[in-house]
Write a protein that holds these residues in place. Sequence first.
Motif, PDB file in Angstrom:
ATOM      1  N   ASN A 104       7.733 -42.951 -17.098  1.00  0.00           N
ATOM      2  CA  ASN A 104       6.690 -43.978 -17.081  1.00  0.00           C
ATOM      3  C   ASN A 104       5.600 -43.751 -18.112  1.00  0.00           C
ATOM      4  N   GLY A 105       5.585 -42.596 -18.739  1.00  0.00           N
ATOM      5  CA  GLY A 105       4.551 -42.282 -19.711  1.00  0.00           C
ATOM      6  C   GLY A 105       4.929 -41.075 -20.530  1.00  0.00           C
ATOM      7  N   SER A 106       3.955 -40.502 -21.206  1.00  0.00           N
ATOM      8  CA  SER A 106       4.218 -39.426 -22.159  1.00  0.00           C
ATOM      9  C   SER A 106       3.657 -38.079 -21.725  1.00  0.00           C
ATOM     10  N   ASN A 107       3.287 -37.955 -20.457  1.00  0.00           N
ATOM     11  CA  ASN A 107       2.802 -36.677 -19.936  1.00  0.00           C
ATOM     12  C   ASN A 107       4.003 -35.787 -19.620  1.00  0.00           C
ATOM     13  N   ASN A 108       4.670 -35.325 -20.694  1.00  0.00           N
ATOM     14  CA  ASN A 108       5.885 -34.544 -20.499  1.00  0.00           C
ATOM     15  C   ASN A 108       5.615 -33.060 -20.260  1.00  0.00           C
ATOM     16  N   THR A 109       4.340 -32.693 -20.124  1.00  0.00           N
ATOM     17  CA  THR A 109       4.023 -31.353 -19.619  1.00  0.00           C
ATOM     18  C   THR A 109       3.978 -31.381 -18.091  1.00  0.00           C
ATOM     19  N   TYR A 110       4.013 -32.579 -17.505  1.00  0.00           N
ATOM     20  CA  TYR A 110       3.905 -32.768 -16.055  1.00  0.00           C
ATOM     21  C   TYR A 110       2.610 -32.172 -15.513  1.00  0.00           C
ATOM     22  N   TYR A 111       1.596 -32.199 -16.370  1.00  0.00           N
ATOM     23  CA  TYR A 111       0.263 -31.733 -15.989  1.00  0.00           C
ATOM     24  C   TYR A 111      -0.311 -32.643 -14.914  1.00  0.00           C
ATOM     25  N   SER A 112      -0.992 -32.039 -13.946  1.00  0.00           N
ATOM     26  CA  SER A 112      -1.613 -32.810 -12.878  1.00  0.00           C
ATOM     27  C   SER A 112      -2.852 -32.077 -12.396  1.00  0.00           C
ATOM     28  N   ASN A 113      -3.988 -32.735 -12.532  1.00  0.00           N
ATOM     29  CA  ASN A 113      -5.248 -32.195 -12.038  1.00  0.00           C
ATOM     30  C   ASN A 113      -6.008 -33.364 -11.416  1.00  0.00           C
ATOM     31  N   PRO A 114      -6.212 -33.362 -10.085  1.00  0.00           N
ATOM     32  CA  PRO A 114      -6.861 -34.498  -9.420  1.00  0.00           C
ATOM     33  C   PRO A 114      -8.226 -34.856  -9.998  1.00  0.00           C
ATOM     34  N   ARG A 115      -9.003 -33.844 -10.394  1.00  0.00           N
ATOM     35  CA  ARG A 115     -10.322 -34.129 -10.970  1.00  0.00           C
ATOM     36  C   ARG A 115     -10.184 -34.826 -12.323  1.00  0.00           C
ATOM     37  N   VAL A 116      -9.242 -34.387 -13.125  1.00  0.00           N
ATOM     38  CA  VAL A 116      -9.009 -35.038 -14.420  1.00  0.00           C
ATOM     39  C   VAL A 116      -8.526 -36.470 -14.213  1.00  0.00           C
ATOM     40  N   ASP A 117      -7.634 -36.671 -13.242  1.00  0.00           N
ATOM     41  CA  ASP A 117      -7.186 -38.037 -12.922  1.00  0.00           C
ATOM     42  C   ASP A 117      -8.370 -38.934 -12.573  1.00  0.00           C
ATOM     43  N   GLU A 118      -9.249 -38.413 -11.760  1.00  0.00           N
ATOM     44  CA  GLU A 118     -10.421 -39.185 -11.321  1.00  0.00           C
ATOM     45  C   GLU A 118     -11.305 -39.554 -12.518  1.00  0.00           C
ATOM     46  N   LEU A 119     -11.535 -38.603 -13.412  1.00  0.00           N
ATOM     47  CA  LEU A 119     -12.373 -38.853 -14.584  1.00  0.00           C
ATOM     48  C   LEU A 119     -11.719 -39.846 -15.545  1.00  0.00           C
ATOM     49  N   ILE A 120     -10.411 -39.736 -15.711  1.00  0.00           N
ATOM     50  CA  ILE A 120      -9.690 -40.654 -16.601  1.00  0.00           C
ATOM     51  C   ILE A 120      -9.840 -42.093 -16.120  1.00  0.00           C
ATOM     52  N   LEU A 121      -9.628 -42.305 -14.839  1.00  0.00           N
ATOM     53  CA  LEU A 121      -9.728 -43.659 -14.290  1.00  0.00           C
ATOM     54  C   LEU A 121     -11.167 -44.178 -14.340  1.00  0.00           C
ATOM     55  N   GLU A 122     -12.116 -43.311 -14.082  1.00  0.00           N
ATOM     56  CA  GLU A 122     -13.514 -43.726 -14.143  1.00  0.00           C
ATOM     57  C   GLU A 122     -13.907 -44.107 -15.565  1.00  0.00           C
ATOM     58  N   ALA A 123     -13.467 -43.331 -16.543  1.00  0.00           N
ATOM     59  CA  ALA A 123     -13.838 -43.580 -17.937  1.00  0.00           C
ATOM     60  C   ALA A 123     -13.248 -44.883 -18.472  1.00  0.00           C
ATOM     61  N   ARG A 124     -12.020 -45.204 -18.073  1.00  0.00           N
ATOM     62  CA  ARG A 124     -11.415 -46.423 -18.623  1.00  0.00           C
ATOM     63  C   ARG A 124     -12.000 -47.681 -17.974  1.00  0.00           C
ATOM     64  N   ARG A 125     -12.698 -47.535 -16.839  1.00  0.00           N
ATOM     65  CA  ARG A 125     -13.308 -48.686 -16.182  1.00  0.00           C
ATOM     66  C   ARG A 125     -14.811 -48.809 -16.472  1.00  0.00           C
ATOM     67  N   GLU A 126     -15.381 -47.785 -17.068  1.00  0.00           N
ATOM     68  CA  GLU A 126     -16.823 -47.752 -17.319  1.00  0.00           C
ATOM     69  C   GLU A 126     -17.171 -48.592 -18.560  1.00  0.00           C
ATOM     70  N   PRO A 127     -18.014 -49.624 -18.417  1.00  0.00           N
ATOM     71  CA  PRO A 127     -18.349 -50.466 -19.568  1.00  0.00           C
ATOM     72  C   PRO A 127     -19.354 -49.833 -20.534  1.00  0.00           C
ATOM     73  N   ASP A 128     -20.152 -48.881 -20.062  1.00  0.00           N
ATOM     74  CA  ASP A 128     -21.191 -48.279 -20.900  1.00  0.00           C
ATOM     75  C   ASP A 128     -20.599 -47.191 -21.797  1.00  0.00           C
ATOM     76  N   HIS A 129     -20.771 -47.365 -23.111  1.00  0.00           N
ATOM     77  CA  HIS A 129     -20.141 -46.444 -24.074  1.00  0.00           C
ATOM     78  C   HIS A 129     -20.662 -45.011 -23.912  1.00  0.00           C
ATOM     79  N   ALA A 130     -21.972 -44.853 -23.766  1.00  0.00           N
ATOM     80  CA  ALA A 130     -22.547 -43.507 -23.670  1.00  0.00           C
ATOM     81  C   ALA A 130     -22.034 -42.779 -22.433  1.00  0.00           C
ATOM     82  N   LYS A 131     -21.910 -43.499 -21.327  1.00  0.00           N
ATOM     83  CA  LYS A 131     -21.387 -42.875 -20.109  1.00  0.00           C
ATOM     84  C   LYS A 131     -19.919 -42.506 -20.275  1.00  0.00           C
TER      85      LYS A 131
END
Length: 549
Positions: A469-496
């Motif tokens: 389904n994607g290119s994470n072929n290291t099969y890396y998984s970190n719940p905190r990183v997942d949370e930050l990734i999703l928050e960042a792609r939804r955040e409209p403010d560039h500085a944040k």
Amino acid sequence: MAKKIGFSLLVSFLLVLSVVPGCVEREEKPEAVQPGTPLDTLVVGTIRGPVELDPARAYDTASGAVITQIFDTLVGYKEGSTELEPRLAERWEVSPDGTQYTFYLRKGVRFHDGTPFNAEAMYFSLKRVLDLNEKPAVVIRDFIKGGSAYTDPENPDYHNPEILGLEVVDEYTLRITTEYPFAPFLSVLTHTVASAVSPAAVRKYGDEFFRNPVGTGPFRFVSWEKGVDVRLEANQEYFRGPPKVKRVIFKVIPEPSVLKIEIQKGTIDITGTMLGLRPEDVKDLKDQPRIKTEEKAALTIAYIGFVTDREPFNDKRVRQAFAYALDYDALINKILAGVGARFVGPIPPNLWGYNPEVPLYERDLEKAAKLLDEAGYPADETGHRFKTTIWYNSDNTTRRDISVLLQSNLKEIGVDLEIKALEWGTYLDYLYGEERKIDTMFIIGWAPDYVDPDNYVYPLLYSGSHPPNGSNNTYYSNPRVDELILEARREPDHAKREQLYKEIVRIVAEDSPWIFLYSTVDVAVTRENVHNFHVYPQHYIDLYPVYKT
């Protein structure tokens, strides 16, 4: 983005005779014959041919280089930059909440088969990407409203077009609704997966469309002889005006040393590091007569990936130990001949969101050995700890040299490294296919699908982006990183958003799912009579404005 295109007939050596016009009284002697290619033909030398010519299926840089010439997208890049400009869309409007994009399309544009481009054709092209749901679909799938549910066989709305945020408003107006506000959405639409394909050609050729690609781009497809070349001809009815040359040939030259020889001889017009030329060869070519070079810091990164859910690399201490073992000075100054920059974390240093406060890994064999001891891999009486394997693609001599360097470095801390090489297409299948075939280490690079930090962290590190389904072929998984990734792609403010990405860099650097090798400096090498060939930091190749004199 990790594909590119096929090739037909081998280009032969051609001689261009430049003759002084004769006059009545006496016969003029011709000028000296110089080797080269015809003035109306561009020959691009690359070590690797395409895997696919269907934008909905292709997900490697070699395929993308050809696809970009045949197809167009709604939005494109201004010549030589990462700045966006209208392409098949004349203009667009964005709703106040940032979730609706209304595109007003160009009128009078036709596909290479003569059929008209309109909103129905664009709707067909984008929906087809979701219907096929091949690897590149990940670029747009999660942004288009309903895209994830539409492509999920377990979802009750699987393949229900009513849920999709795609709407034909009228013949030349298309509306796309996104799942949430996402600032780089227009950049997403520059990716080849969002290309307009001819509905008539898709229906005609079916599964063979990838061998018979039909778009609206500046060049029409002529032929593809796999492993040899791809041939294109100018689209004289192109809506931006005809290209400056009549023909383009992507010539496959698997051996980088031969690539260097052919640009010197003039049997190819264009090559470069983005096409497989080795950094050491660039250094030799810079002072050659009749050759021009252009450098630009790129957004492409290279790394050694660890399969993090398999022993011994499920322990981050082992991954860190390997990172501390590598001789980075030898990597940058010898293997790359200085054409590369160090980085840490998943974002290149010349893109916002990089965190310069996170220290680089530096060679420290004592620390590496200590980490292996702590992880439960002590050296035996002979100094040996364990054996593992690294994989790379056989046509890439830089990756071969890095593997040999790491092999030597790891031996100093008691680790035996076996090196295995695969043909490019097979290597891609091993890395991204349905069945997992690599469970140790591998070397790969990443060229962004769109210019935004999200396109590094989401496809490469998000736990929902594991192959196929994607290119994470290291099969890396970190719940905190997942949370930050999703928050960042939804955040409209560039500085944040920038601060969120800097935190991701900090965590990922500590977790070390990769050995962070280098961020590339791309160098274009052309013959002196080639003009307007630009280096794009996002690994984009545009032959439309190029001409020869």
